[in-house]
Design a protein around this motif. Structure first.
Motif, mmCIF file in Angstrom:
data_model
loop_
_atom_site.group_PDB
_atom_site.id
_atom_site.type_symbol
_atom_site.label_atom_id
_atom_site.label_comp_id
_atom_site.label_asym_id
_atom_site.label_seq_id
_atom_site.Cartn_x
_atom_site.Cartn_y
_atom_site.Cartn_z
ATOM 1 N N LEU A 121 7.139 -4.449 14.483
ATOM 2 C CA LEU A 121 6.338 -3.816 13.444
ATOM 3 C C LEU A 121 7.154 -3.226 12.305
ATOM 4 C CD1 LEU A 121 3.779 -1.897 15.701
ATOM 5 C CD2 LEU A 121 3.640 -4.236 14.844
ATOM 6 N N GLY A 122 8.356 -2.743 12.601
ATOM 7 C CA GLY A 122 9.109 -2.041 11.581
ATOM 8 C C GLY A 122 8.455 -0.697 11.285
ATOM 9 N N ASP A 123 8.686 -0.154 10.096
ATOM 10 C CA ASP A 123 8.129 1.163 9.757
ATOM 11 C C ASP A 123 7.220 1.114 8.532
ATOM 12 O OD1 ASP A 123 9.994 0.601 7.878
ATOM 13 O OD2 ASP A 123 11.168 2.438 8.121
ATOM 14 N N ARG A 124 6.747 -0.088 8.187
ATOM 15 C CA ARG A 124 5.913 -0.232 6.988
ATOM 16 C C ARG A 124 4.523 -0.775 7.313
ATOM 17 N NH1 ARG A 124 7.908 -0.282 2.108
ATOM 18 N NH2 ARG A 124 6.540 -1.982 1.460
ATOM 19 N N THR A 125 4.097 -0.646 8.550
ATOM 20 C CA THR A 125 2.836 -1.249 8.966
ATOM 21 C C THR A 125 1.654 -0.748 8.148
ATOM 22 O OG1 THR A 125 3.662 -1.521 11.212
ATOM 23 C CG2 THR A 125 1.286 -1.633 10.906
ATOM 24 N N PHE A 126 1.548 0.569 7.973
ATOM 25 C CA PHE A 126 0.383 1.129 7.289
ATOM 26 C C PHE A 126 0.400 0.820 5.796
ATOM 27 C CE2 PHE A 126 0.490 3.539 11.217
ATOM 28 C CZ PHE A 126 -0.851 3.545 11.567
ATOM 29 N N ASN A 127 1.569 0.852 5.167
ATOM 30 C CA ASN A 127 1.658 0.501 3.754
ATOM 31 C C ASN A 127 1.312 -0.966 3.538
ATOM 32 O OD1 ASN A 127 2.420 3.065 2.909
ATOM 33 N ND2 ASN A 127 4.601 2.655 3.159
ATOM 34 N N GLU A 128 1.831 -1.826 4.423
ATOM 35 C CA GLU A 128 1.534 -3.253 4.309
ATOM 36 C C GLU A 128 0.059 -3.533 4.564
ATOM 37 O OE1 GLU A 128 3.493 -5.591 3.211
ATOM 38 O OE2 GLU A 128 5.108 -4.125 2.943
ATOM 39 N N ALA A 129 -0.531 -2.808 5.517
ATOM 40 C CA ALA A 129 -1.953 -2.989 5.804
ATOM 41 C C ALA A 129 -2.799 -2.608 4.599
ATOM 42 C CB ALA A 129 -2.352 -2.146 7.018
ATOM 43 N N ARG A 130 -2.424 -1.516 3.941
ATOM 44 C CA ARG A 130 -3.170 -1.097 2.751
ATOM 45 C C ARG A 130 -3.089 -2.165 1.663
ATOM 46 N NH1 ARG A 130 -2.403 4.694 -0.486
ATOM 47 N NH2 ARG A 130 -3.685 4.161 -2.299
ATOM 48 N N LYS A 131 -1.902 -2.700 1.430
ATOM 49 C CA LYS A 131 -1.746 -3.764 0.434
ATOM 50 C C LYS A 131 -2.566 -4.998 0.814
ATOM 51 C CE LYS A 131 2.960 -2.406 -0.915
ATOM 52 N NZ LYS A 131 4.388 -2.831 -0.895
ATOM 53 N N GLN A 132 -2.567 -5.319 2.120
ATOM 54 C CA GLN A 132 -3.303 -6.482 2.591
ATOM 55 C C GLN A 132 -4.802 -6.324 2.324
ATOM 56 O OE1 GLN A 132 -1.543 -9.101 4.308
ATOM 57 N NE2 GLN A 132 -3.406 -10.200 3.776
ATOM 58 N N TYR A 133 -5.334 -5.153 2.622
ATOM 59 C CA TYR A 133 -6.762 -4.919 2.396
ATOM 60 C C TYR A 133 -7.095 -4.861 0.910
ATOM 61 C CZ TYR A 133 -8.743 -4.510 7.017
ATOM 62 O OH TYR A 133 -9.232 -4.812 8.261
ATOM 63 N N GLN A 134 -6.201 -4.312 0.102
ATOM 64 C CA GLN A 134 -6.443 -4.291 -1.340
ATOM 65 C C GLN A 134 -6.488 -5.709 -1.905
ATOM 66 O OE1 GLN A 134 -3.172 -1.699 -2.394
ATOM 67 N NE2 GLN A 134 -4.531 0.058 -2.733
ATOM 68 N N ALA A 135 -5.595 -6.576 -1.428
ATOM 69 C CA ALA A 135 -5.587 -7.962 -1.892
ATOM 70 C C ALA A 135 -6.842 -8.697 -1.438
ATOM 71 C CB ALA A 135 -4.339 -8.683 -1.376
ATOM 72 N N PHE A 136 -7.239 -8.453 -0.189
ATOM 73 C CA PHE A 136 -8.437 -9.114 0.322
ATOM 74 C C PHE A 136 -9.674 -8.616 -0.421
ATOM 75 C CE2 PHE A 136 -11.993 -9.802 3.208
ATOM 76 C CZ PHE A 136 -11.786 -11.114 3.604
ATOM 77 N N ARG A 137 -9.667 -7.335 -0.798
ATOM 78 C CA ARG A 137 -10.820 -6.785 -1.506
ATOM 79 C C ARG A 137 -11.027 -7.485 -2.845
ATOM 80 N NH1 ARG A 137 -13.665 -4.383 -5.134
ATOM 81 N NH2 ARG A 137 -15.165 -2.791 -4.491
ATOM 82 N N VAL A 138 -9.939 -7.818 -3.528
ATOM 83 C CA VAL A 138 -10.037 -8.524 -4.804
ATOM 84 C C VAL A 138 -10.747 -9.864 -4.613
ATOM 85 C CG1 VAL A 138 -8.706 -9.630 -6.641
ATOM 86 C CG2 VAL A 138 -8.010 -7.394 -5.772
ATOM 87 N N LYS A 139 -10.358 -10.594 -3.553
ATOM 88 C CA LYS A 139 -10.992 -11.892 -3.283
ATOM 89 C C LYS A 139 -12.453 -11.718 -2.876
ATOM 90 C CE LYS A 139 -6.570 -13.633 -1.581
ATOM 91 N NZ LYS A 139 -5.814 -14.079 -0.377
ATOM 92 N N ALA A 140 -12.721 -10.716 -2.030
ATOM 93 C CA ALA A 140 -14.089 -10.488 -1.578
ATOM 94 C C ALA A 140 -14.986 -10.087 -2.743
ATOM 95 C CB ALA A 140 -14.114 -9.407 -0.496
ATOM 96 N N ALA A 141 -14.463 -9.266 -3.663
ATOM 97 C CA ALA A 141 -15.246 -8.847 -4.830
ATOM 98 C C ALA A 141 -15.537 -10.039 -5.742
ATOM 99 C CB ALA A 141 -14.497 -7.764 -5.606
ATOM 100 N N ALA A 142 -14.556 -10.935 -5.890
ATOM 101 C CA ALA A 142 -14.771 -12.122 -6.725
ATOM 102 C C ALA A 142 -15.852 -13.011 -6.122
ATOM 103 C CB ALA A 142 -13.461 -12.897 -6.874
#
Length: 532
Positions: free
Chosen positions: A81-102
């Motif tokens: 996992l490393g130490d960036r799991t939550f930051n990466e998860a937030r970025k992942q959901y933000q990117a997915f939100r852009v596609k879902a909104a489109a």
């Protein structure tokens, strides 16, 4: 004109008509997949959710004693996992939100400004628009929790207060709450949890809403916040203990799930380098050189045409869908509302009917040329080398398809559609459904598709083009037959490896094994992600 010529011309007219229909259906399916979201985007979210649960943390870091930091599970978790799991998860959901909104915006536009061929007030379009907006609302709920977990409560509250908001004003004809009114319950609860005290709130009602609208880490993190805010220390301790145990199990599962593909990838990279070096050193004597590989083809293009138009497209796209639709209507079964086991069973039955019809047409088409020359349709169990070819081909396919898929993702940016079966697999844990999916993907599909594309089409094309050209053409048709734009490049790459394995082994069992391993790996990954 003789009677035989008249019959022959009639058959050609039928083939031309069926070809036109097949091309139309295929073209519309491919065009339709252009606006559909790839399953890969959803898979990335499932993987993100799994990684969040593997952290063993909830609404805030759980303190660990110093002597526990170097335990095997802690070390393994750090590696995975490393130490960036939550930051990466937030970025992942933000990117997915852009596609879902489109996607949601497209549906809203179509609903308010229907195309000339789109019926006004179409109930199914209304339902699909609501589904897209509810999916967008669900993404916003989770994105807000991740924002709150990273300490940005203001952004989280703003996200929750504007669930499923699009980048443009809502049309006057649509009230967004028509589609997302149920989310108002959990929306209010989350804002309350992360913005002010809820000590006097109805904790039982909030807990019910959390378990109703959230799952996985997002549910547990919200419950932890609730228990902490309402002073329910016993429930919080139990939840944290369960989280620790569950996260350890997930970490071990992730390690096991990554071990075999990881080893296969390393072997595949080594094998691919070895093949390229051998090609440079041995020239025409190398495995990648197919100048001496060929078949004696007793039939021409018309037979190839017959087999694919009648045995694959006509039966697969016209006959089987029509027969199954009539059958389902006759027994009063709505596939959209059926259980996962029922859906999986019908998919297996449909594929079995298509495969049986396709093989029957293939047998009829080639029966005129019996006995066939040596090397056709060989299923040689005794020559154990098919095992080595299948396993080796699987390993070599891994790095090739991964690289092609990365390029493919940059091209399609999450669009282009995917095999609809994958979505059904993600949503079902029923043992009967899983068994049916496995039989369809890992047994029936490899047997039928390898017999047709590698056993028949590839050798047949060598009558007109060199063997490598036949491999590429048959691989491209194999990819197009899956009716998804986003899968064309990866499946063409996989088909090329399947073709090379078959051309070199001259044994269909080798390519069937490779195909089965590939589909099984995909299925196991989906089940792993869906189970957490």
């Amino acid at each position: 004109m003789q009677a035989g010529d008249s019959k022959w011309n009639l058959k050609r007219l039928v083939l031309i008509g069926l070809t036109a229909i097949a091309l139309s259906v295929t073209g519309m399916s491919l065009v339709g997949s252009f606006t559909q979201t790839q399953i890969q985007s959803r898979l990335e979210l499932y993987q993100t959710n799994l990684l969040l649960r593997a952290t063993g943390e909830l609404d805030q870091p759980i303190a660990q004693a110093p002597d526990l930091e170097e335990t095997p599970i802690a070390l393994l978790r750090g590696q995975l996992l490393g130490d960036r799991t939550f930051n990466e998860a937030r970025k992942q959901y933000q990117a997915f939100r852009v596609k879902a909104a489109a996607n949601a915006d497209q549906f809203v536009t179509t609903l308010t400004q229907p195309a000339p061929d789109e019926p006004v007030g179409d109930k199914s379009l209304f339902d699909r628009t609501g589904q897209q907006l509810r999916e967008l609302a669900a993404v916003d709920l989770r994105l807000g929790i991740l924002q709150a977990r990273s300490g940005d409560s203001a952004a989280a509250v703003k996200t929750w207060q504007h669930l499923a908001q699009l980048d443009r004003p809502w049309p006057d004809a649509i009230d967004p709450q028509t589609f997302t009114t149920d989310y108002g319950l959990i929306q209010t609860d989350l804002v309350q949890l992360w913005s002010r005290s809820v000590a006097n709130a109805d904790g039982q009602a909030i807990e019910q809403h959390i378990t109703q609208f959230l799952d996985g880490w997002f549910r547990d993190a919200s419950l932890a916040r609730l228990y902490r805010a309402t002073g329910r220390a016993a429930e919080l301790a139990t939840l944290e203990a369960d989280t620790t145990v569950r996260s350890a199990a997930i970490v071990w599962k992730l390690a096991a799930a990554n071990l075999f593909p990881g080893l296969g990838l390393l072997v595949g990279i080594g094998g691919l380098v070895g093949l390229l070096v051998q090609r440079l050193l041995k020239g025409s004597g190398a495995i990648l050189s197919l100048s001496s590989v060929g078949w004696s083809v007793p039939w021409g293009g018309e037979t190839i045409w017959e087999v694919f138009v009648l045995g694959f497209f006509a039966i697969g796209q016209i006959v089987v869908p029509l027969v199954s639709s009539i059958g389902l209507q006759a027994i009063g079964l709505n596939l959209a509302t059926a259980t996962g086991a029922t859906q999986a069973g019908i998919i297996l039955l449909r594929y079995g009917l298509m495969a049986a019809g396709g093989v029957a047409v293939l047998r009829w088409a080639v029966s005129r040329f019996l006995p066939l020359p040596e090397g056709w349709f060989q299923f040689n169990w005794r020559d154990w080398r098919w095992l080595a070819w299948g396993l080796g081909g699987y390993c070599v396919a891994l790095p090739i398809v991964i690289v092609v898929s990365l390029v493919n993702q940059s091209i399609w940016q999450g669009q282009g559609g995917s095999n609809p079966i994958l979505s059904i697999v993600l949503e079902n844990r029923d043992p009967v459904a899983i068994t049916c999916f496995f039989l369809t993907a890992s047994v029936a599909a490899p047997l039928f598709e390898e017999t047709l594309f590698r056993g028949f089409l590839l050798p047949s094309l060598t009558r007109y083009v060199p063997t490598w050209g036949a491999i590429v053409l048959s691989s491209l048709l194999f990819a197009l037959a899956h009716l998804s734009l986003s899968e064309i490049l990866p499946l063409t790459a996989l088909g090329a490896v399947l073709g090379l394995v078959y051309a070199r082994s001259r044994n269909l069992l080798a390519s069937i094994l490779l195909h089965g391993l590939w589909n099984s790996g995909t299925l196991v990954s989906l089940l792993l992600l869906a189970g957490n």
